[in-house]
Design a protein around this motif. Structure first.
Motif, PDB file in Angstrom:
ATOM      1  N   PHE A   1      84.509   4.043  57.531  1.00 51.26           N
ATOM      2  CA  PHE A   1      85.945   3.903  57.796  1.00 51.26           C
ATOM      3  C   PHE A   1      86.114   3.762  59.300  1.00 51.26           C
ATOM      4  CE2 PHE A   1      85.680   5.734  53.684  1.00 51.26           C
ATOM      5  CZ  PHE A   1      86.850   5.420  53.000  1.00 51.26           C
TER       6      PHE A   1
ATOM      7  N   LYS B   1      79.437  13.213  60.349  1.00 48.46           N
ATOM      8  CA  LYS B   1      79.745  11.812  60.013  1.00 48.46           C
ATOM      9  C   LYS B   1      81.111  11.385  60.570  1.00 48.46           C
ATOM     10  CE  LYS B   1      76.909  11.722  55.847  1.00 48.46           C
ATOM     11  NZ  LYS B   1      76.695  13.139  55.480  1.00 48.46           N
TER      12      LYS B   1
ATOM     13  N   PHE C   1      90.280  10.635  52.122  1.00 46.06           N
ATOM     14  CA  PHE C   1      89.307  11.703  52.409  1.00 46.06           C
ATOM     15  C   PHE C   1      89.691  13.009  51.703  1.00 46.06           C
ATOM     16  CE2 PHE C   1      88.237   9.383  56.571  1.00 46.06           C
ATOM     17  CZ  PHE C   1      87.097   8.813  56.021  1.00 46.06           C
TER      18      PHE C   1
ATOM     19  N   TYR D   1      90.048   2.900  47.756  1.00 42.14           N
ATOM     20  CA  TYR D   1      88.648   3.305  47.876  1.00 42.14           C
ATOM     21  C   TYR D   1      87.810   2.550  46.852  1.00 42.14           C
ATOM     22  CZ  TYR D   1      84.537   6.258  48.282  1.00 42.14           C
ATOM     23  OH  TYR D   1      83.257   6.722  48.495  1.00 42.14           O
TER      24      TYR D   1
ATOM     25  N   GLN E   1      77.181  -1.801  52.227  1.00 42.90           N
ATOM     26  CA  GLN E   1      78.228  -0.782  52.095  1.00 42.90           C
ATOM     27  C   GLN E   1      79.587  -1.381  52.426  1.00 42.90           C
ATOM     28  OE1 GLN E   1      77.805   2.542  54.777  1.00 42.90           O
ATOM     29  NE2 GLN E   1      76.934   1.291  56.409  1.00 42.90           N
ATOM     30  N   HIS E   2      80.621  -0.634  52.079  1.00 42.69           N
ATOM     31  CA  HIS E   2      81.985  -1.081  52.348  1.00 42.69           C
ATOM     32  C   HIS E   2      82.388  -0.707  53.772  1.00 42.69           C
ATOM     33  CE1 HIS E   2      82.895  -2.188  48.222  1.00 42.69           C
ATOM     34  NE2 HIS E   2      82.236  -1.116  47.851  1.00 42.69           N
TER      35      HIS E   2
ATOM     36  N   TYR F   1      86.064  -0.033  55.800  1.00 43.06           N
ATOM     37  CA  TYR F   1      87.516   0.124  55.659  1.00 43.06           C
ATOM     38  C   TYR F   1      88.103   0.120  57.063  1.00 43.06           C
ATOM     39  CZ  TYR F   1      86.051   1.808  51.059  1.00 43.06           C
ATOM     40  OH  TYR F   1      85.479   1.926  49.811  1.00 43.06           O
TER      41      TYR F   1
ATOM     42  N   ASN G   1      78.176   9.919  51.583  1.00 39.73           N
ATOM     43  CA  ASN G   1      77.722   9.390  52.873  1.00 39.73           C
ATOM     44  C   ASN G   1      78.804   8.656  53.642  1.00 39.73           C
ATOM     45  OD1 ASN G   1      74.952  10.220  52.695  1.00 39.73           O
ATOM     46  ND2 ASN G   1      74.755   8.744  51.044  1.00 39.73           N
ATOM     47  N   ASN G   2      80.066   8.818  53.247  1.00 43.57           N
ATOM     48  CA  ASN G   2      81.134   8.146  53.979  1.00 43.57           C
ATOM     49  C   ASN G   2      81.157   8.608  55.427  1.00 43.57           C
ATOM     50  OD1 ASN G   2      82.677   6.430  52.059  1.00 43.57           O
ATOM     51  ND2 ASN G   2      82.817   8.357  50.931  1.00 43.57           N
ATOM     52  N   GLU G   3      81.424   7.665  56.336  1.00 44.23           N
ATOM     53  CA  GLU G   3      81.529   7.984  57.764  1.00 44.23           C
ATOM     54  C   GLU G   3      82.861   7.486  58.285  1.00 44.23           C
ATOM     55  OE1 GLU G   3      78.302   7.724  60.303  1.00 44.23           O
ATOM     56  OE2 GLU G   3      76.792   7.576  58.725  1.00 44.23           O
TER      57      GLU G   3
ATOM     58  N   GLU H   1      81.322   4.153  48.755  1.00 45.12           N
ATOM     59  CA  GLU H   1      80.924   4.711  50.053  1.00 45.12           C
ATOM     60  C   GLU H   1      80.829   3.640  51.130  1.00 45.12           C
ATOM     61  OE1 GLU H   1      77.390   7.044  49.845  1.00 45.12           O
ATOM     62  OE2 GLU H   1      78.324   8.583  48.609  1.00 45.12           O
ATOM     63  N   GLY H   2      81.138   4.059  52.350  1.00 44.83           N
ATOM     64  CA  GLY H   2      81.061   3.114  53.455  1.00 44.83           C
ATOM     65  C   GLY H   2      81.493   3.744  54.759  1.00 44.83           C
TER      66      GLY H   2
END
Length: 223
Positions: free
Chosen positions: A107, A158, A121, A101, A191-192, A194, A132-134, A104-105
């Motif tokens: 996935f 999300k 998670f 990790y 944002q990232h 993954y 705000n991770n989705e 935030e970003g």
């Protein structure tokens, strides 16, 4: 490399073809959420058949957990694990893995590619840092969605599901492509991302994200 022979403590069915296994945890054993290890089942003829599986437990747990999708059509390790029972022994090595990790970003998981994200998670929820991770999760049918209830609890709205092969699904239909990602994601620059899933899936998603302007430095893959 160290190896550890461990007993399966508990086996639970997660979906029609996925199980979670709790196994003993060696003293001092360390891993980060998102990491994996090589695991083999200590049954005659299978001891050397090592496969990578991701930890779905947290580093602070006093057991190790793996969430494993079994493939009945292959005479392989996962089919054998599908038949394994508490009391059976497995062997694991040290932890390794590329998914870590970094902030935030979004996935993006295909099928069993969800497994490295489960521990991430769970870890973020424990630290109250889901933010705000989705998650965009692609599966063939509704019944293939691993840990739907838990992911829904953690991520709420999300959590996005897309289903490829079931006409009457209430979720999005189809495959993850450029148009789908463009409709779901507002910001590709800051944002990232993954990504984990079958090789073809990862290549397609990687290309689509880059075409949409994602920074290659911000893409995190399971290698």
């Amino acid at each position: 490399m160290d190896t550890y022979q461990l007993q399966i403590l508990e086996k639970k069915q997660v979906t029609h073809d996925t199980y979670s296994f709790k196994v003993e945890k060696p003293g001092g054993y360390r891993f980060q959420p998102g990491q994996a290890t090589e695991l083999s089942l200590l049954k005659e003829g299978w001891e050397e058949e090592k496969r990578p599986f991701t930890f779905t437990s947290l580093p602070s747990d006093d057991f190790l957990e793996f969430t494993i999708k079994t493939y009945d059509e292959h005479e392989g390790v996962t089919k054998r694990l599908g038949d394994a029972l508490p009391g059976d022994k497995v062997e694991i090595g040290d932890a390794w893995g590329a998914i870590e990790y970094k902030g935030e970003g979004v996935f993006i998981a295909g099928g069993a590619g969800i497994t490295p994200f489960i521990a991430i998670f769970r870890d973020l929820r424990q630290k109250n840092k889901i933010g705000n991770n989705e998650l965009i999760f692609a599966n063939k049918t509704n019944d293939d969605i691993i840990l739907f209830e838990e992911l829904k609890t953690i991520l709420g709205h999300k959590f996005h599901n897309i289903i490829e092969k079931q006409a009457d699904t209430a979720y999005d239909r189809g495959r993850i492509d450029k148009a789908y990602l463009k409709g779901k994601i507002n910001d590709f620059k800051n944002q990232h991302f993954y990504i984990c899933g079958p090789e073809g899936f990862m290549k397609a998603v990687d290309k689509a994200l880059k075409d949409l302007g994602a920074n290659p430095e911000a893409l995190v893959f399971e290698q």
